[in-house]
Each structure stands twice: as structure tokens, then as C-alpha cells.
Design an enzyme around this catalytic site. Structure first.
Site, PDB file in Angstrom:
ATOM      1  CG  HIS A  43    -131.496-114.956  29.869  1.00 28.61           C
ATOM      2  ND1 HIS A  43    -130.963-114.261  28.804  1.00 28.61           N
ATOM      3  CD2 HIS A  43    -131.694-114.031  30.848  1.00 28.61           C
ATOM      4  CE1 HIS A  43    -130.865-112.987  29.122  1.00 28.61           C
ATOM      5  NE2 HIS A  43    -131.313-112.830  30.353  1.00 28.61           N
ATOM      6  CD  GLU A  70    -127.954-116.574  27.047  1.00 35.21           C
ATOM      7  OE1 GLU A  70    -127.369-116.922  26.008  1.00 35.21           O
ATOM      8  OE2 GLU A  70    -129.136-116.153  27.072  1.00 35.21           O
ATOM      9  CG  HIS A 190    -131.662-112.541  19.851  1.00 40.95           C
ATOM     10  ND1 HIS A 190    -132.007-112.509  21.188  1.00 40.95           N
ATOM     11  CD2 HIS A 190    -132.695-111.980  19.205  1.00 40.95           C
ATOM     12  CE1 HIS A 190    -133.176-111.924  21.334  1.00 40.95           C
ATOM     13  NE2 HIS A 190    -133.620-111.597  20.144  1.00 40.95           N
TER      14      HIS A 190
END
Length: 238
Positions: A43, A70, A190
Site C-alpha cells: 500500500h 492498494e 484490516h
């Protein structure tokens, strides 16, 4: 079968804290795959505080499982993804100054914006996923964006589960059922951990992939990376 994609951002955070190239993110990605990991997630953020844009290009040749990038689809990110050609791009609406991702897309308000970006990625044969809260309306809205998958934002589930309340799984299960009915693939991520991953997986129908980084790396400090990756794989496959 639910795939495990390992987010290696925290490896880059540790490297950057000291300078140099230890630990080496490319070597860690190689090892994760050798240990059975079924994907590598990164990410990159504009300030490059963990994964750097150059890391993406260094990783691309050695990721033979599934590369998932991401990020917030600013133009710099879009250009990066189109050059790197990962198997999957996951769109996350995080602010530039956010410590970590903290909300999913409003797929109704941002439908046209997402639709334009997703169509560009799909023209380049890159599978798309968008980060969403466990809200039935947001799942319904996701269909109109043209995305292939949604990624359920699981922080709230993790909080309630850690507090001993298993009822927090209900909205996620409902959203997963709706997503499947609408033809959307289902990812999740998450704050998923060794503590909660089995329960989550057992209660989410059609779960294709989980992306786990912070907890997995933290757990590895005590138990070792290979051991932890294999524990996740066992919990996801049992």
C-alpha cells in the site's frame, strides 16, 4: 478456499526507520511465497513512509503468486499501477495524512469517479477491488462502479470480537451474502489476526481473499514469519 495475501508495509516501515535496506522487502516477499503465502500486498502512500514506489517495481518480477497494490487512486497511484500491472488493484479512500485506512468508499456518492478509474484498470486487464464498510447500501452501490470485488473493512469486527462480542460479525455476513448475490467477489482486511481469523472466515460465505499485514508481522516477532504464515494458512483452509 480463502487465499492469504501478506501485506509487507510494516517490513518497509522497519527498513525505513534505520535507512539502508534491512530488512529487504524483496527477500521477505520471496520468503512469504516460499512459506506458502498466496499473494503479496503493498500500500504505497504519496509520502512513501513505508512502501516506496520503487519497491513496487522491484517486487513485480519476483511476485509469482498474486500482486495486490492498494491505495488512494490519485493520478500518481494510477500511473504506478498501470506500469506495474499487478493482478489486482484495491482502491482505498485514505487521506494523505492518514496513519492507516479508516473508512470505506461511499460508493453512491463517488460512483462516477470510481467507475471511470475502474474502467481504466479493467481495460488493462487488472482485477479491481474497492474498500467498503459493512453497509448493504455501499455493497449495492459497488455494483454500479463496475468493480470485480469488494474488500470488507474489518476494523469494527476486530474491535467487537476482541471485546468478547461475536455479534459484530452479522453485518459482514449480510454484506457478503448480498455481494455474492450481486456477482461481486469478496475480500477482507484490516485488523484480522490469528485470534479472530478462523471465526471470521467460518462466518463469511464466499470469502476469496484476506489481506493481513500489521497483526501478521507483529505476531511474527514472537513466533517467526514462516510459522505465522503457515498458521494463517491452516486456519483459512480448515
Amino acid at each position: 478456499m480463502t487465499k492469504l495475501s501478506v501485506n509487507i508495509n510494516k517490513i518497509a516501515t522497519l527498513r525505513n526507520s534505520r535507512g539502508g535496506d534491512v530488512p529487504n522487502v524483496v527477500q521477505v516477499a520471496k520468503d512469504v511465497q516460499k512459506f506458502g503465502g498466496e499473494g503479496i500486498t503493498v500500500h504505497p502512500r504519496p509520502d512513501e513512509r513505508h512502501i516506496r514506489y520503487q519497491d513496487v517495481f522491484d517486487l513485480r518480477p519476483i511476485v509469482y503468486t498474486e500482486f495486490n497494490i492498494e491505495g488512494n487512486p490519485i493520478q500518481q497511484f494510477i500511473d504506478l499501477v498501470l506500469k506495474a500491472q499487478p493482478e489486482q488493484v484495491t482502491l482505498v479512500p485514505d487521506a494523505e495524512d492518514a496513519i492507516t485506512s479508516n473508512a470505506g468508499w461511499d460508493t453512491i456518492k463517488h460512483k462516477d469517479y470510481l467507475k471511470e478509474i475502474i474502467s481504466e484498470f479493467k481495460r488493462n486487464n487488472i482485477r479491481t477491488s474497492i474498500f467498503v464498510d459493512p453497509d448493504l447500501k455501499m455493497v449495492e452501490g459497488a455494483v454500479d462502479t463496475g468493480t470485480d470485488r469488494i474488500e470488507l473493512y474489518t476494523e469494527e469486527f476486530a474491535k467487537t470480537y476482541a471485546a468478547g462480542d461475536k455479534s459484530g460479525i452479522k453485518p459482514y455476513a449480510e454484506c457478503a451474502e448480498l455481494a455474492s448475490q450481486l456477482g461481486l467477489g469478496i475480500n477482507a482486511g484490516h485488523d484480522l489476526s490469528l485470534e479472530n481469523i478462523r471465526f471470521f472466515k467460518e462466518n463469511i460465505p464466499g470469502l476469496l481473499e484476506v489481506s493481513i499485514g500489521h497483526a501478521l508481522i507483529a505476531e511474527s516477532l514472537y513466533m517467526g514469519l514462516e510459522n505465522v504464515v503457515k498458521q494463517y494458512l491452516k486456519l483459512l483452509k480448515d
